[in-house]
Design a protein around this motif. Structure first.
Motif, mmCIF file in Angstrom:
data_model
loop_
_atom_site.group_PDB
_atom_site.id
_atom_site.type_symbol
_atom_site.label_atom_id
_atom_site.label_comp_id
_atom_site.label_asym_id
_atom_site.label_seq_id
_atom_site.Cartn_x
_atom_site.Cartn_y
_atom_site.Cartn_z
ATOM 1 N N ARG A 134 81.721 8.514 -3.461
ATOM 2 C CA ARG A 134 80.501 9.249 -4.776
ATOM 3 C C ARG A 134 79.275 9.558 -4.168
ATOM 4 O O ARG A 134 78.353 8.972 -3.173
ATOM 5 N N LEU A 135 79.417 10.958 -4.193
ATOM 6 C CA LEU A 135 78.412 12.116 -2.955
ATOM 7 C C LEU A 135 77.727 12.321 -4.177
ATOM 8 O O LEU A 135 77.815 12.721 -5.277
ATOM 9 N N LEU A 136 76.448 12.147 -3.969
ATOM 10 C CA LEU A 136 75.155 12.316 -4.739
ATOM 11 C C LEU A 136 74.401 13.447 -3.951
ATOM 12 O O LEU A 136 74.163 13.225 -2.999
ATOM 13 N N LEU A 137 73.894 14.938 -3.718
ATOM 14 C CA LEU A 137 73.062 16.084 -3.447
ATOM 15 C C LEU A 137 71.768 15.659 -4.513
ATOM 16 O O LEU A 137 72.165 16.144 -5.862
ATOM 17 N N VAL A 138 71.118 15.716 -3.918
ATOM 18 C CA VAL A 138 69.274 15.764 -4.347
ATOM 19 C C VAL A 138 68.614 16.738 -4.371
ATOM 20 O O VAL A 138 68.902 17.448 -2.533
ATOM 21 N N ASP A 139 68.277 17.480 -5.551
ATOM 22 C CA ASP A 139 67.595 18.575 -5.318
ATOM 23 C C ASP A 139 65.849 17.973 -5.247
ATOM 24 O O ASP A 139 65.621 17.642 -6.017
ATOM 25 N N GLY A 140 66.118 18.472 -3.382
ATOM 26 C CA GLY A 140 64.740 17.744 -3.039
ATOM 27 C C GLY A 140 63.720 18.499 -3.396
ATOM 28 O O GLY A 140 61.992 17.274 -3.417
ATOM 29 N N MET A 141 63.563 19.734 -3.538
ATOM 30 C CA MET A 141 61.773 20.319 -3.277
ATOM 31 C C MET A 141 61.476 20.334 -5.084
ATOM 32 O O MET A 141 60.896 20.108 -5.212
ATOM 33 N N ALA A 142 62.426 20.267 -6.091
ATOM 34 C CA ALA A 142 62.752 19.850 -7.354
ATOM 35 C C ALA A 142 62.054 18.415 -7.671
ATOM 36 O O ALA A 142 61.166 18.547 -8.945
ATOM 37 N N ILE A 143 62.508 17.344 -6.966
ATOM 38 C CA ILE A 143 62.131 16.378 -6.909
ATOM 39 C C ILE A 143 60.438 16.322 -6.675
ATOM 40 O O ILE A 143 59.239 14.973 -7.313
ATOM 41 N N LEU A 144 60.715 16.348 -5.216
ATOM 42 C CA LEU A 144 58.978 16.154 -5.054
ATOM 43 C C LEU A 144 58.224 16.617 -5.603
ATOM 44 O O LEU A 144 56.413 15.976 -5.925
ATOM 45 N N PHE A 145 58.131 17.856 -6.502
ATOM 46 C CA PHE A 145 56.948 18.742 -7.189
ATOM 47 C C PHE A 145 56.737 17.557 -8.405
ATOM 48 O O PHE A 145 55.782 17.677 -8.986
ATOM 49 N N THR A 187 78.032 6.551 -2.966
ATOM 50 C CA THR A 187 79.116 6.125 -1.198
ATOM 51 C C THR A 187 78.338 7.194 -0.206
ATOM 52 O O THR A 187 78.083 6.906 0.841
ATOM 53 N N HIS A 188 78.201 8.008 -0.758
ATOM 54 C CA HIS A 188 77.609 9.325 0.610
ATOM 55 C C HIS A 188 76.154 9.767 -0.203
ATOM 56 O O HIS A 188 76.167 10.296 -1.258
ATOM 57 N N VAL A 189 75.249 10.240 0.624
ATOM 58 C CA VAL A 189 74.347 10.988 -0.448
ATOM 59 C C VAL A 189 73.361 12.160 0.881
ATOM 60 O O VAL A 189 73.498 11.563 1.915
ATOM 61 N N ALA A 190 72.825 13.800 0.140
ATOM 62 C CA ALA A 190 72.661 14.108 0.976
ATOM 63 C C ALA A 190 71.431 15.339 0.176
ATOM 64 O O ALA A 190 71.382 14.939 -0.575
ATOM 65 N N CYS A 191 70.530 15.461 0.988
ATOM 66 C CA CYS A 191 69.030 16.398 0.100
ATOM 67 C C CYS A 191 69.105 17.164 0.574
ATOM 68 O O CYS A 191 68.546 18.013 2.072
ATOM 69 N N CYS A 192 68.925 18.622 -0.060
ATOM 70 C CA CYS A 192 68.795 19.989 -0.028
ATOM 71 C C CYS A 192 67.388 20.169 -0.296
ATOM 72 O O CYS A 192 66.376 20.324 -0.957
ATOM 73 N N TRP A 193 66.483 21.653 0.354
ATOM 74 C CA TRP A 193 65.652 21.917 0.517
ATOM 75 C C TRP A 193 65.569 23.349 0.328
ATOM 76 O O TRP A 193 66.703 23.891 0.925
ATOM 77 N N ASP A 194 64.333 24.046 0.297
ATOM 78 C CA ASP A 194 64.046 25.585 0.305
ATOM 79 C C ASP A 194 63.759 25.399 1.697
ATOM 80 O O ASP A 194 62.765 24.529 2.242
ATOM 81 N N THR A 195 63.711 26.448 2.216
ATOM 82 C CA THR A 195 63.563 26.699 3.404
ATOM 83 C C THR A 195 61.736 27.464 3.477
ATOM 84 O O THR A 195 61.336 27.086 4.423
ATOM 85 N N GLY A 196 61.645 28.054 2.050
ATOM 86 C CA GLY A 196 60.207 27.961 2.547
ATOM 87 C C GLY A 196 59.794 29.968 3.257
ATOM 88 O O GLY A 196 59.190 30.420 2.065
#
Length: 296
Positions: A13-24, A65-74
């Motif tokens: 079960r892979l969780l892909l996190v939209d890092g910038m959306a959650i940070l803002f 069971t698996h996690v990755a976090c994705c970001w915009d580069t700016g």
């Protein structure tokens, strides 16, 4: 660890996190109330603190069971090359948020979770690429507040929209998307092509709003189906589309998440296996002692 045998699609079960959306989201949830949390050295950490709370709640809820976090580069992306005004309406990030961009990635890294980004592409594209790549061997959950990502939904990819209030989620599958909006994932793109996106600053077809765009795509199924039957439309709607055909096609390209980013991330590289000591050391550095109880 992968021993060379095929991954069990029912175990992963892979969780892909939209890092910038959650940070803002985390930043503004506290900044609007006037509460900019800072370390004793004066470093702002309110967004990072809120991010951790959101992140750990999602991990506890969806049990990946698996996690990755994705970001915009700016920097610029292929979309800004296609349309110079893309996202040009967005203000600069708040001064107190800027130093937290690097800090939050350090926190994510302390959990053993890979930070994924790729120059020229957005986080959405990295998420789409990883979701499509790994859905044959894992059930994928995309954590975001961005409804654009609903276009990724399929039988093995669920999009989890964060709603108001921590721990309040709406999980979209093809079935729930159809039940709620009477749209397929692909039609999410075509609706955006017609109505545009004020947040991303592309216009779509001028004069066509969300209500009309939804009606047209539900009736004609796609942009192609609509264009084939333009003669059936009212004169005013037909005239608007004919006047903005080029922008309709461009807006569709801008709205489409790319799923071919050359990112390299194997499933085994994002196994959720937290070193509690590493996380606690980072929390101590940022004076987040109270969050240690959330580590799972």
């Amino acid at each position: 660890m992968n021993d060379g045998k095929p991954e069990d699609p029912f175990a992963n079960r892979l969780l892909l996190v939209d890092g910038m959306a959650i940070l803002f989201r985390a930043y503004y949830a506290t900044a609007y109330a006037g509460g900019i949390r800072r370390t004793s050295a004066g470093v702002p950490v309110n967004a990072v603190h809120g991010f951790v709370r959101y992140f750990m709640n999602a991990v506890g809820t969806f049990r990946p069971t698996h996690v990755a976090c994705c970001w915009d580069t700016g920097g610029g992306t292929f979309r800004s090359e296609q349309f110079a005004d893309y996202k040009m309406n967005r203000p600069e990030a708040p001064i107190d948020l800027v130093p937290q961009f690097d800090l939050v990635k350090e926190v994510v890294e302390s959990f053993g979770v890979p930070n994924v980004e790729y120059a020229g592409f957005e986080a959405d594209d990295c998420i789409g690429t990883l979701a499509r790549r790994h859905c044959p061997t894992a059930d994928v959950f995309v954590l975001t507040g961005d409804q654009d990502l609903l276009q990724l939904v399929d039988d093995r990819i669920a999009v989890v929209l964060m709603m108001k209030g921590q721990g309040n989620y709406k999980v979209y599958t093809p079935q729930t998307l159809m039940e709620e909006r009477q749209l397929t994932p692909r039609q999410i793109i075509d609706v955006k092509a017609l109505m545009g996106d004020a947040s991303d600053n592309y216009p779509g077809v001028r004069g066509i709003g969300e209500k009309t765009a939804l009606k047209l795509i539900r009736q004609y199924e796609s942009v192609e189906g609509l264009l084939e039957r333009l003669h059936e439309l009212s004169g005013s709607v037909r005239a608007k589309i004919e006047a903005d055909l080029d922008m309709l096609h461009l807006s569709r390209k801008l709205a489409t998440i790319r799923c071919n980013v050359p990112v390299s991330l194997e499933l085994r590289d994002c196994l959720w296996a937290v070193d509690r000591n590493a996380v606690e050391r980072k929390f101590e550095e940022l004076e987040f002692g109270g969050l240690a109880k959330l580590i799972v």
